[in-house]
Design a protein around this motif. Structure first.
Motif, mmCIF file in Angstrom:
data_model
loop_
_atom_site.group_PDB
_atom_site.id
_atom_site.type_symbol
_atom_site.label_atom_id
_atom_site.label_comp_id
_atom_site.label_asym_id
_atom_site.label_seq_id
_atom_site.Cartn_x
_atom_site.Cartn_y
_atom_site.Cartn_z
ATOM 1 N N THR A 160 0.838 -1.205 0.000
ATOM 2 C CA THR A 160 0.000 0.000 0.000
ATOM 3 C C THR A 160 0.868 1.249 0.000
ATOM 4 O OG1 THR A 160 -1.727 -1.179 1.240
ATOM 5 C CG2 THR A 160 -1.803 1.230 1.270
ATOM 6 N N GLY A 161 0.496 2.213 -0.840
ATOM 7 C CA GLY A 161 1.232 3.471 -0.877
ATOM 8 C C GLY A 161 0.624 4.416 -1.891
ATOM 9 N N ARG A 162 1.304 5.527 -2.146
ATOM 10 C CA ARG A 162 0.840 6.495 -3.140
ATOM 11 C C ARG A 162 0.930 5.882 -4.532
ATOM 12 N NH1 ARG A 162 -1.967 10.173 -0.231
ATOM 13 N NH2 ARG A 162 -0.780 10.806 1.609
ATOM 14 N N LEU A 163 -0.015 6.260 -5.399
ATOM 15 C CA LEU A 163 -0.033 5.697 -6.750
ATOM 16 C C LEU A 163 1.283 5.932 -7.472
ATOM 17 C CD1 LEU A 163 -1.519 4.381 -9.150
ATOM 18 C CD2 LEU A 163 -2.261 6.682 -9.807
ATOM 19 N N SER A 164 1.824 7.149 -7.379
ATOM 20 C CA SER A 164 3.065 7.439 -8.093
ATOM 21 C C SER A 164 4.204 6.547 -7.612
ATOM 22 C CB SER A 164 3.435 8.909 -7.929
ATOM 23 O OG SER A 164 3.522 9.267 -6.559
ATOM 24 N N GLY A 165 4.191 6.225 -6.311
ATOM 25 C CA GLY A 165 5.198 5.321 -5.781
ATOM 26 C C GLY A 165 4.995 3.894 -6.250
ATOM 27 N N ILE A 166 3.729 3.482 -6.347
ATOM 28 C CA ILE A 166 3.415 2.141 -6.845
ATOM 29 C C ILE A 166 3.866 1.986 -8.291
ATOM 30 C CG2 ILE A 166 1.493 0.630 -7.513
ATOM 31 C CD1 ILE A 166 0.013 1.700 -5.000
ATOM 32 N N VAL A 167 3.536 2.977 -9.124
ATOM 33 C CA VAL A 167 3.917 2.925 -10.537
ATOM 34 C C VAL A 167 5.433 2.898 -10.667
ATOM 35 C CG1 VAL A 167 3.847 4.189 -12.724
ATOM 36 C CG2 VAL A 167 1.780 4.001 -11.329
ATOM 37 N N ASN A 168 6.130 3.554 -9.752
ATOM 38 C CA ASN A 168 7.584 3.550 -9.768
ATOM 39 C C ASN A 168 8.147 2.131 -9.730
ATOM 40 O OD1 ASN A 168 10.395 3.766 -8.324
ATOM 41 N ND2 ASN A 168 9.960 5.823 -9.072
ATOM 42 N N HIS A 169 7.448 1.235 -9.043
ATOM 43 C CA HIS A 169 7.902 -0.156 -8.940
ATOM 44 C C HIS A 169 7.690 -0.925 -10.246
ATOM 45 C CE1 HIS A 169 8.800 -0.470 -4.591
ATOM 46 N NE2 HIS A 169 7.938 0.530 -4.492
ATOM 47 N N GLN A 170 6.901 -0.378 -11.163
ATOM 48 C CA GLN A 170 6.579 -1.069 -12.405
ATOM 49 C C GLN A 170 7.460 -0.628 -13.584
ATOM 50 O OE1 GLN A 170 4.196 -3.566 -12.431
ATOM 51 N NE2 GLN A 170 4.193 -3.184 -10.219
ATOM 52 N N ILE A 171 8.349 0.313 -13.355
ATOM 53 C CA ILE A 171 9.210 0.782 -14.442
ATOM 54 C C ILE A 171 10.123 -0.358 -14.886
ATOM 55 C CG2 ILE A 171 11.110 2.360 -15.018
ATOM 56 C CD1 ILE A 171 9.782 4.404 -13.177
ATOM 57 N N PRO A 172 10.124 -0.680 -16.173
ATOM 58 C CA PRO A 172 10.936 -1.810 -16.650
ATOM 59 C C PRO A 172 12.424 -1.557 -16.487
ATOM 60 C CG PRO A 172 9.999 -0.590 -18.502
ATOM 61 C CD PRO A 172 9.373 -0.031 -17.262
ATOM 62 N N SER A 173 13.171 -2.628 -16.398
ATOM 63 C CA SER A 173 14.605 -2.540 -16.113
ATOM 64 C C SER A 173 15.358 -1.739 -17.170
ATOM 65 C CB SER A 173 15.202 -3.943 -15.988
ATOM 66 O OG SER A 173 14.969 -4.689 -17.181
ATOM 67 N N TYR A 174 14.915 -1.813 -18.431
ATOM 68 C CA TYR A 174 15.651 -1.119 -19.484
ATOM 69 C C TYR A 174 15.543 0.402 -19.369
ATOM 70 C CZ TYR A 174 11.154 -0.585 -21.976
ATOM 71 O OH TYR A 174 9.861 -0.276 -22.318
ATOM 72 N N LEU A 175 14.579 0.905 -18.551
ATOM 73 C CA LEU A 175 14.460 2.353 -18.341
ATOM 74 C C LEU A 175 15.029 2.798 -16.996
ATOM 75 C CD1 LEU A 175 10.959 3.398 -19.736
ATOM 76 C CD2 LEU A 175 13.207 3.878 -20.700
ATOM 77 N N ARG A 176 15.400 1.846 -16.144
ATOM 78 C CA ARG A 176 15.883 2.203 -14.809
ATOM 79 C C ARG A 176 17.125 3.086 -14.874
ATOM 80 N NH1 ARG A 176 12.418 1.900 -10.596
ATOM 81 N NH2 ARG A 176 11.249 -0.047 -10.646
ATOM 82 N N THR A 177 17.994 2.822 -15.836
ATOM 83 C CA THR A 177 19.217 3.613 -15.918
ATOM 84 C C THR A 177 18.936 5.039 -16.400
ATOM 85 O OG1 THR A 177 19.616 2.724 -18.137
ATOM 86 C CG2 THR A 177 20.714 1.618 -16.292
ATOM 87 N N ASN A 178 17.762 5.251 -17.012
ATOM 88 C CA ASN A 178 17.377 6.595 -17.461
ATOM 89 C C ASN A 178 16.675 7.387 -16.365
ATOM 90 O OD1 ASN A 178 17.354 4.686 -19.849
ATOM 91 N ND2 ASN A 178 17.212 6.634 -20.949
ATOM 92 N N GLN A 179 16.201 6.701 -15.328
ATOM 93 C CA GLN A 179 15.293 7.305 -14.356
ATOM 94 C C GLN A 179 16.024 8.068 -13.262
ATOM 95 O OE1 GLN A 179 13.205 4.438 -12.007
ATOM 96 N NE2 GLN A 179 11.860 5.934 -11.043
ATOM 97 N N LEU A 180 15.537 9.255 -12.978
ATOM 98 C CA LEU A 180 15.959 10.052 -11.834
ATOM 99 C C LEU A 180 14.707 10.575 -11.136
ATOM 100 C CD1 LEU A 180 18.957 12.083 -13.328
ATOM 101 C CD2 LEU A 180 19.089 10.327 -11.560
#
Length: 498
Positions: free
Chosen positions: A161-181
């Motif tokens: 349970t948490g904020r939606l934006s935080g939940i979606v953060n967990h769904q970011i695919p691995s190939y975009l993780r290096t792009n994410q800040l």
């Protein structure tokens, strides 16, 4: 072209092709989604309580399931929070999105395995549609940021349970993780200003290409970058080309945001909520947001004037018209049934189905029978601001009720970035715009029942100070545009310029 943008180009083209196909079959897709929802819903506790059946007609469904808000759904949510299964949807939710409500306190909105793609893929689809139209996917070669809530999750009834934006953060695919800040550690900081300083430190020397979030908090981020670097954001980030926004109407913030950037960038509007991702801007050339008709949500629309009626008219897509305000009702594959999300929309196109968000049902002023809505006040203020060369930072409106006949008025609390030379003349322009937009308000002014509106200038950063005092600084929190009482206005009194 680098590797990621090279790979993104054909995938984006494929996604856009699927979206274009969905545009042409929105009505049959909606009919199919409705029947699919019934197949699962009939076997839940909610379905048994309301006698849902596979294959039942829409008319029969509407007789069985009245429109409801969170309070009406709360007994079922409480069972989910106790760890029970098959309550609103099969099994247990994958997540519970925790959101603050003004009338219901904290809300817990279920997100199922089936509904998760709606939340994540729709944002991706919005970006792909616009990048394909622009002919470039180079944003994937740089860094991207979403100014969001903490991704840290607790467990309620065994459910993350948490904020939606935080939940979606967990769904970011691995190939975009290096792009994410920013980094995960920075994103977990609760105190907004501390978090913002860390975000600035982590991004100021990076090749930022895409920035997204709620407009007022993006403005704070941009202001900090400018203060730190002495540069316009567009100069600091030469490859920055896409700004994704949602949560509030962009227009009151557009001029100042783009001035801070210092050059044109593509802006992409989205319409997400904890209950679902409902629509997105699919083109830089078309008005409105494309309704998400093939993503697990069956939509209904109620004329705004009937939303509180005992038996309101409930329309599906083939029955809607352009130019009318509707309350948005959803039925979703997360188990939200005939759920009033509280937003109002207006169709600007029926082929394809495109909407604009016109406000919140609970955010209006009708202390004197005028029923002024968010779209009207935003239009009235921004038209005057554009014509006068004035930049608005933030604003809200409330009624000022006097015991003396003909002495009441609408009080506007406005924080200016560049204030007008003649505030009284500027207020007159805003008042004239509102009178042209709302005939009931015009009648009240003409009949001397109301005085013309008055503007109270809020000191610089006054709204930020107010939000901080309320514990609502940053994240997904936003200032209501209108209130039908004086609670917000009273709280803002101490932030008004003397």
């Amino acid at each position: 072209m680098k590797f990621k943008s090279f790979l993104a180009k054909p995938f984006a083209a494929y996604v856009v092709k699927q979206i274009r196909r969905s545009m042409q079959q929105a009505v049959p897709d909606q009919e199919a989604i409705f029947q699919d929802l019934l197949k699962t819903g009939a076997h839940t506790q909610f379905g048994k309580d309301h006698r849902l059946e596979e294959g039942m007609s829409l008319a029969a469904y509407r007789q069985a399931v009245p429109i409801r808000d969170y309070e009406s759904l709360k007994p079922y949510i409480n069972q989910i929070k106790e760890g029970k299964h098959n309550i609103l949807w099969k099994g247990q939710p994958l997540y519970l999105a925790k959101t603050s409500g003004t009338t219901s306190g904290v809300k817990y909105i279920p997100i199922s395995k089936e509904s998760m793609p709606n939340h994540f893929n729709t944002g991706r689809n919005a970006v792909f549609c616009n990048l394909t139209e622009m002919g470039s996917t180079r944003v994937f070669d740089g860094k991207m940021i979403f100014l969001s809530g903490s991704p840290e999750l607790e467990r309620v009834g065994g459910i993350p349970t948490g904020r939606l934006s935080g939940i979606v953060n967990h769904q970011i695919p691995s190939y975009l993780r290096t792009n994410q800040l920013p980094t995960y550690e920075t994103n977990c900081i609760d105190e907004w200003e501390t978090k913002l300083d860390r975000i600035v430190e982590e991004t100021i020397d990076q090749n930022m290409t895409l920035i997204s979030g709620i407009p007022p908090w993006m403005q704070m981020y941009f202001d900090r970058l400018t203060q730190r670097s002495g540069k316009k954001v567009g100069d600091l980030f030469p490859e920055f080309s896409v700004l994704v926004h949602g949560g509030v109407n962009f227009e009151p913030y557009r001029a100042r945001l783009l001035e801070t950037i210092g050059r044109p960038v593509a802006t992409i509007e989205t319409f997400p909520a904890s209950e679902g991702f409902f629509a997105f801007q699919d083109s830089q050339l078309s008005e409105g947001l494309l309704l998400n008709t093939n993503s697990g949500i069956f939509f209904e629309f109620v004329p705004v004037g009937e939303i509180f009626s005992e038996n309101p008219t409930r329309l599906s897509l083939p029955e809607v018209k352009t130019g009318e305000n509707y309350a948005l009702i959803i039925n979703s594959n997360a188990g939200l049934w005939s759920y009033n999300i509280g937003d109002t929309v207006r169709f600007v196109s029926l082929n394809p189905y495109r909407i604009v968000v016109t406000g919140r049902i609970k955010h209006f002023i009708s202390a004197f029978g005028e029923h002024v809505i968010g779209e009207e006040v935003e239009y009235s203020l921004m038209k005057a601001a554009t014509e006068s060369g004035v930049h608005i930072t933030e604003f809200t409106v409330a009624p000022m009720i006097s015991q003396q006949e003909g002495k009441s008025y609408h009080e506007w609390f406005v924080e200016f970035d560049h204030a007008p030379d003649d505030l009284e003349a500027f207020a007159g322009k805003v008042d004239g715009n509102l009178r042209n937009k709302n005939i009931y308000y015009d009648d009240l002014i003409t009949g001397n029942i109301l005085l013309p509106l008055k503007i109270r200038p809020v000191r610089r950063n006054g709204f930020i100070e107010y939000m901080k005092a309320q514990g609502k600084l940053g994240g997904q929190n936003k200032v209501p545009r209108l209130s039908n009482d004086r609670s917000l206005a009273t709280a803002l009194e101490s932030f008004v310029e003397q």
